[in-house]
Design an enzyme around this catalytic site. Structure first.
Site, PDB file in Angstrom:
ATOM      1  N   ASP A 126       7.403  -4.016 -21.510  1.00  0.00           N
ATOM      2  CA  ASP A 126       7.233  -3.758 -23.361  1.00  0.00           C
ATOM      3  C   ASP A 126       8.275  -2.775 -22.939  1.00  0.00           C
ATOM      4  O   ASP A 126       9.504  -2.663 -24.149  1.00  0.00           O
ATOM      5  CB  ASP A 126       6.651  -3.033 -24.842  1.00  0.00           C
ATOM      6  N   GLU A 127       9.211  -2.067 -21.563  1.00  0.00           N
ATOM      7  CA  GLU A 127       9.999  -0.640 -21.646  1.00  0.00           C
ATOM      8  C   GLU A 127      11.004  -1.742 -21.674  1.00  0.00           C
ATOM      9  O   GLU A 127      12.117  -0.752 -21.636  1.00  0.00           O
ATOM     10  CB  GLU A 127       9.885   0.498 -20.820  1.00  0.00           C
ATOM     11  N   LEU A 153       0.523  -1.347   0.008  1.00  0.00           N
ATOM     12  CA  LEU A 153      -0.263  -0.362  -0.073  1.00  0.00           C
ATOM     13  C   LEU A 153       1.141   1.454  -0.376  1.00  0.00           C
ATOM     14  O   LEU A 153       0.756   2.193   0.672  1.00  0.00           O
ATOM     15  CB  LEU A 153      -0.908  -0.594   0.610  1.00  0.00           C
ATOM     16  N   LYS A 186      13.105  -2.907 -14.152  1.00  0.00           N
ATOM     17  CA  LYS A 186      12.584  -3.886 -14.449  1.00  0.00           C
ATOM     18  C   LYS A 186      13.223  -5.185 -15.379  1.00  0.00           C
ATOM     19  O   LYS A 186      13.277  -5.852 -15.387  1.00  0.00           O
ATOM     20  CB  LYS A 186      11.106  -3.572 -15.539  1.00  0.00           C
ATOM     21  N   TYR A 215      12.974   3.585 -14.249  1.00  0.00           N
ATOM     22  CA  TYR A 215      11.777   2.460 -13.850  1.00  0.00           C
ATOM     23  C   TYR A 215      12.505   0.939 -15.388  1.00  0.00           C
ATOM     24  O   TYR A 215      12.471  -0.145 -14.199  1.00  0.00           O
ATOM     25  CB  TYR A 215      10.775   2.723 -14.682  1.00  0.00           C
ATOM     26  N   ASN A 251       1.469  -0.982 -22.693  1.00  0.00           N
ATOM     27  CA  ASN A 251       0.987   0.441 -22.239  1.00  0.00           C
ATOM     28  C   ASN A 251      -0.878  -0.323 -21.597  1.00  0.00           C
ATOM     29  O   ASN A 251      -1.813  -0.496 -22.418  1.00  0.00           O
ATOM     30  CB  ASN A 251       0.431   1.351 -22.558  1.00  0.00           C
ATOM     31  N   ASP A 270       9.459  18.144 -22.251  1.00  0.00           N
ATOM     32  CA  ASP A 270       9.715  16.561 -22.682  1.00  0.00           C
ATOM     33  C   ASP A 270      10.436  15.862 -21.171  1.00  0.00           C
ATOM     34  O   ASP A 270      11.065  16.653 -20.935  1.00  0.00           O
ATOM     35  CB  ASP A 270      10.348  15.857 -23.774  1.00  0.00           C
ATOM     36  N   ARG A 321       2.881   5.050 -28.592  1.00  0.00           N
ATOM     37  CA  ARG A 321       2.678   3.524 -27.362  1.00  0.00           C
ATOM     38  C   ARG A 321       1.423   2.800 -27.531  1.00  0.00           C
ATOM     39  O   ARG A 321       0.540   2.900 -28.430  1.00  0.00           O
ATOM     40  CB  ARG A 321       2.124   3.919 -25.790  1.00  0.00           C
TER      41      ARG A 321
END
Ligand code: NAD
Ligand code: DAU
Length: 351
Positions: free
Chosen positions: A133-134, A33, A162, A158, A187, A288, A222
């Site tokens: 997929d990143e 949480l 992963k 990130y 996504n 950006d 995406r």
């Protein structure tokens, strides 16, 4: 029963609701949480014996060992992660801790538990790692979509965390024989998504008359998948995925961000017209994202060929359902915006 980590987050909670409704099998839901966990989403399962919630951290090995020994799950479905790219740029430490150290700790606990099983329980046990997929990095406009053989080239804290977790999962299979499968999905969007991600942020900002911040030129692409299609794909991989394999999951639905923002404005003009005028007036181009990946696209042929999974929503039907859900659930949205959702545990889960 199965153990789900991160089952109070966006995809995890959709998965828990979908799992209980479609299989009737019990779920032990372990979630720390963080800001992203919201038990209000699981309100319909309060008091249901098929859902047991435990607030806890996947980095806590003693907790994991105790839960596995007491509940003896037949599978672990691992969603728990820090998931937002922008937050990883501002504070990567938690991403390393939860996504890498947490997955390592969970793998070790799973290995200890699985080693003590025998017969059908040992043969049938599964560790399903939910990834993204990143990890494959970015594509040029004309490049072929990511297949499972695409080299890893993560670009954000990130995606790097992963990718590291995917490698750990792979190694625990090859070295220790742990029965793992990994999914790499594009996504997601749909009900109960925290309004820091593109689609819910645009919906709630538009309804509040706030700016719709489009990063850079808005032409980043995406590949969008409705969340319950992702849940169905995970069920298919859990049931029939080959051990040690990875499965890409996507909606064959590439779209530049700015087109999505336009689509949301059009739908809201239709469903909830604003006296102040067309929602397009709120579109604001902003600086950006650093290191922003230009394009992701998933080739989902393998899961379709091997497991017969196909997405059931088109982007048009899924986006419409999503917008209607946010319009019909102002209390959920309001509690997320005010922070009141964080009081849910104290109110409903402590005696
Ligand atoms: P989310 O941020 O909405 O939810 C993450 C959940 O994990 C939260 O409930 C949070 O409380 C919990 N959590 C975080 N740290 C924890 C810890 N240390 N111990 C226990 N619980 C912890 O994320 P999401 O969008 O639902 O994504 C779920 C998974 O799917 C992630 O692994 C993500 O990488 C992956 N994924 C997401 C998408 C997407 O579009 N959202 C796409 C592909 C893959
Ligand atoms: O591809 C799968 C990944 O999708 C998941 O692994 C991640 O957990 C999930 O957060 C998501 O990552 P993205 O960075 O693609 O999602 P996000 O919704 O943050 O942004 C989508 C695109 O929209 C991206 O190109 C950045 C852009 N964007 C985002 C926000 C929040 C904007 O232009 N404005 C915004 O305000």
């Amino acid at each position: 029963m199965i153990l789900v980590t991160g089952g109070a987050g966006f995809i995890g909670s959709n998965f828990v609701l979908d799992w209980v409704a479609s299989t009737g099998e019990a779920v032990l839901n372990l979630d720390k949480l963080t800001y992203a966990g919201n038990l209000e989403t699981l309100e319909s399962l309060a008091g249901d014996a098929r859902h047991t919630f435990v607030q806890g951290d996947i980095v806590d090995r003693a907790l994991l060992d105790g839960l596995l020994a007491a509940h003896r799950p037949r599978a672990i479905v691992h969603f728990a992660a820090e998931s937002h790219v922008d937050r990883s740029i501002h504070g990567p430490g938690e991403f390393v801790r939860t996504n890498i150290e947490g997955t390592f700790t969970l793998l070790e606990a799973a290995r200890g538990y699985w080693s003590g099983l025998d017969g059908a329980a040992r043969d049938g046990f599964r560790f399903l790692h939910v990834s993204t997929d990143e990890v494959y990095g970015t594509l040029g406009a004309k490049d072929a979509a990511f297949t499972e053989d695409h080299p890893y080239a993560p670009n954000s804290p990130y995606s790097a965390s992963k990718a590291a977790s995917d490698h750990l999962v792979r190694a625990w299979h090859h070295t220790y024989g742990l029965p793992v499968v990994t999914t790499n999905c594009s996504n997601n969007y749909g009900p109960y998504q925290f309004p820091e991600k593109l689609i819910p942020l645009m919906i709630v900002n538009a309804l509040a008359g706030k700016g719709l911040p489009v990063y850079g030129d808005g032409m980043q692409v995406r590949d969008w998948l409705y969340v319950t299609d992702h849940c169905a794909a995970i069920r298919a991989v859990l049931e029939g995925g080959r051990l040690g394999e990875t499965y890409n999951i996507g909606g064959w639905n590439e779209m530049p961000n700015i087109n999505i923002v336009h689509a949301i404005c059009r739908a809201l003009n239709d469903l909830r017209p604003d006296a102040a005028g067309d929602y397009e007036r709120l579109v604001t181009y902003v600086t950006d994202r650093p290191g922003h990946d230009r394009r992701y696209a998933i080739d989902a042929s393998k899961i379709e060929r091997e497991l017969g999974w196909r997405p059931s929503e088109t982007f048009e039907t899924g986006l419409r359902k999503t917008i209607e859900w946010y319009l019909s659930n102002p209390q959920w949205v309001g509690n997320v915006q005010s922070g009141a959702y964080r009081e849910w545990v104290a109110k409903h889960y402590t005696s």
